[in-house]
Design a protein around this motif. Structure first.
Motif, short mmCIF file in Angstrom:
data_model
loop_
_atom_site.label_atom_id
_atom_site.label_comp_id
_atom_site.label_asym_id
_atom_site.label_seq_id
_atom_site.Cartn_x
_atom_site.Cartn_y
_atom_site.Cartn_z
N LEU A 165 0.82 -1.22 0.00
CA LEU A 165 0.00 0.00 0.00
C LEU A 165 0.85 1.26 0.00
CD1 LEU A 165 -2.83 -1.05 2.47
CD2 LEU A 165 -2.96 -0.84 -0.02
N PHE A 166 1.99 1.24 0.70
CA PHE A 166 2.88 2.40 0.72
C PHE A 166 3.43 2.68 -0.67
CE2 PHE A 166 7.27 3.99 1.03
CZ PHE A 166 7.01 5.25 1.56
N PHE A 167 3.95 1.65 -1.34
CA PHE A 167 4.51 1.86 -2.67
C PHE A 167 3.43 2.21 -3.68
CE2 PHE A 167 8.28 -0.25 -0.92
CZ PHE A 167 9.24 0.67 -1.33
N ASP A 168 2.25 1.67 -3.52
CA ASP A 168 1.14 2.05 -4.38
C ASP A 168 0.82 3.53 -4.20
OD1 ASP A 168 -1.09 1.77 -6.17
OD2 ASP A 168 -2.39 1.66 -4.42
N CYS A 196 -4.15 -6.61 -1.46
CA CYS A 196 -3.84 -7.69 -2.41
C CYS A 196 -3.06 -7.12 -3.59
CB CYS A 196 -5.15 -8.32 -2.88
SG CYS A 196 -4.98 -9.36 -4.34
N PRO A 197 -1.88 -7.65 -3.91
CA PRO A 197 -1.09 -7.09 -5.01
C PRO A 197 -1.79 -7.14 -6.36
CG PRO A 197 -0.06 -9.09 -4.14
CD PRO A 197 -1.21 -8.77 -3.26
N PHE A 198 -2.58 -8.16 -6.60
CA PHE A 198 -3.30 -8.25 -7.88
C PHE A 198 -4.44 -7.24 -7.94
CE2 PHE A 198 -1.36 -12.40 -7.15
CZ PHE A 198 -0.54 -12.45 -8.26
N LYS A 250 -2.90 -3.95 -8.68
CA LYS A 250 -2.60 -3.90 -10.12
C LYS A 250 -3.83 -3.46 -10.92
CE LYS A 250 -1.15 -7.16 -13.73
NZ LYS A 250 -0.72 -8.55 -13.96
N VAL A 251 -4.99 -4.01 -10.60
CA VAL A 251 -6.23 -3.64 -11.30
C VAL A 251 -6.62 -2.20 -10.97
CG1 VAL A 251 -8.69 -4.14 -11.54
CG2 VAL A 251 -7.05 -6.01 -11.47
N ARG A 252 -6.52 -1.81 -9.70
CA ARG A 252 -6.87 -0.44 -9.32
C ARG A 252 -5.96 0.57 -10.01
NH1 ARG A 252 -7.12 -2.55 -3.90
NH2 ARG A 252 -5.24 -1.34 -3.41
N ARG A 253 -4.70 0.24 -10.17
CA ARG A 253 -3.76 1.14 -10.87
C ARG A 253 -4.16 1.28 -12.34
NH1 ARG A 253 0.89 2.49 -8.26
NH2 ARG A 253 2.13 2.57 -10.15
N ALA A 254 -4.57 0.18 -12.95
CA ALA A 254 -5.03 0.24 -14.35
C ALA A 254 -6.29 1.09 -14.45
CB ALA A 254 -5.29 -1.16 -14.89
N MET A 255 -7.18 0.97 -13.47
CA MET A 255 -8.39 1.80 -13.45
C MET A 255 -8.01 3.28 -13.34
SD MET A 255 -10.73 -0.63 -10.96
CE MET A 255 -11.48 0.77 -10.18
N LYS A 256 -7.05 3.58 -12.48
CA LYS A 256 -6.60 4.96 -12.28
C LYS A 256 -5.95 5.50 -13.56
CE LYS A 256 -5.15 8.55 -9.83
NZ LYS A 256 -5.99 9.58 -9.33
N ASN A 312 -5.16 -9.89 -15.03
CA ASN A 312 -4.85 -9.60 -16.44
C ASN A 312 -6.09 -9.60 -17.31
OD1 ASN A 312 -2.10 -9.27 -15.97
ND2 ASN A 312 -1.65 -11.43 -16.33
N ASP A 313 -7.02 -10.50 -17.05
CA ASP A 313 -8.27 -10.56 -17.81
C ASP A 313 -9.13 -9.33 -17.52
OD1 ASP A 313 -7.44 -13.01 -18.79
OD2 ASP A 313 -8.67 -14.17 -17.39
N ILE A 314 -9.16 -8.91 -16.27
CA ILE A 314 -9.94 -7.73 -15.90
C ILE A 314 -9.36 -6.49 -16.57
CG2 ILE A 314 -10.56 -6.21 -13.98
CD1 ILE A 314 -10.63 -8.79 -12.22
#
Length: 123
Positions: A13-16, A49-51, A54-60, A108-110
């Motif tokens: 969460l810190f690095f995110d 959750c790291p995955f 990953k999805v939230r970053r793609a959304m952003k 990855n599918d999401i």
């Protein structure tokens, strides 16, 4: 082991937080069209959750406004994910189209769905 998971979650969460991507800037009408496409989507996720990150970053990155539902704690979202989605596995994107509900697992599918079917098909 519980402490290690907690610590790793906080590090993720810190690095995110410090490396949050910038969203795409669109004109208001195009963003409104994309927001309309995403209003029937919801992401079931765990915060650390790291995955899911990953999805939230793609959304952003794609400036997608999708409802986030925390399925970690016992509650309505976890029960819905288990009952309707079939398993408590995250990330899971709930896609509601007409009267049909689809549950999409795997980060990855999401991300592929969001980029191909939502973000890039606007206008």
């Amino acid at each position: 082991m519980k402490f290690v998971r907690w610590l790793l979650g906080r590090i993720i969460l810190f690095f995110d937080f410090i490396t949050t991507p910038r969203g795409v800037k669109r004109d208001a009408q195009l963003q409104a069209e994309i927001d309309a496409k995403t209003q029937n989507l919801s992401l079931y996720q765990f915060k650390a959750c790291p995955f899911c990150v990953k999805v939230r970053r793609a959304m952003k990155r794609n400036s997608l406004n999708i409802e986030l539902r925390d399925a970690k704690a016992e509650g309505i979202h976890r029960e819905t994910l288990a009952a309707e989605g079939g398993k408590v596995k995250v990330p899971c994107l709930r896609i509601e189209q007409d009267d049909k509900v689809t549950w999409l697992y795997e980060s990855n599918d999401i991300i592929a769905f969001l980029e191909n079917e939502v973000a890039n098909k606007a206008a």
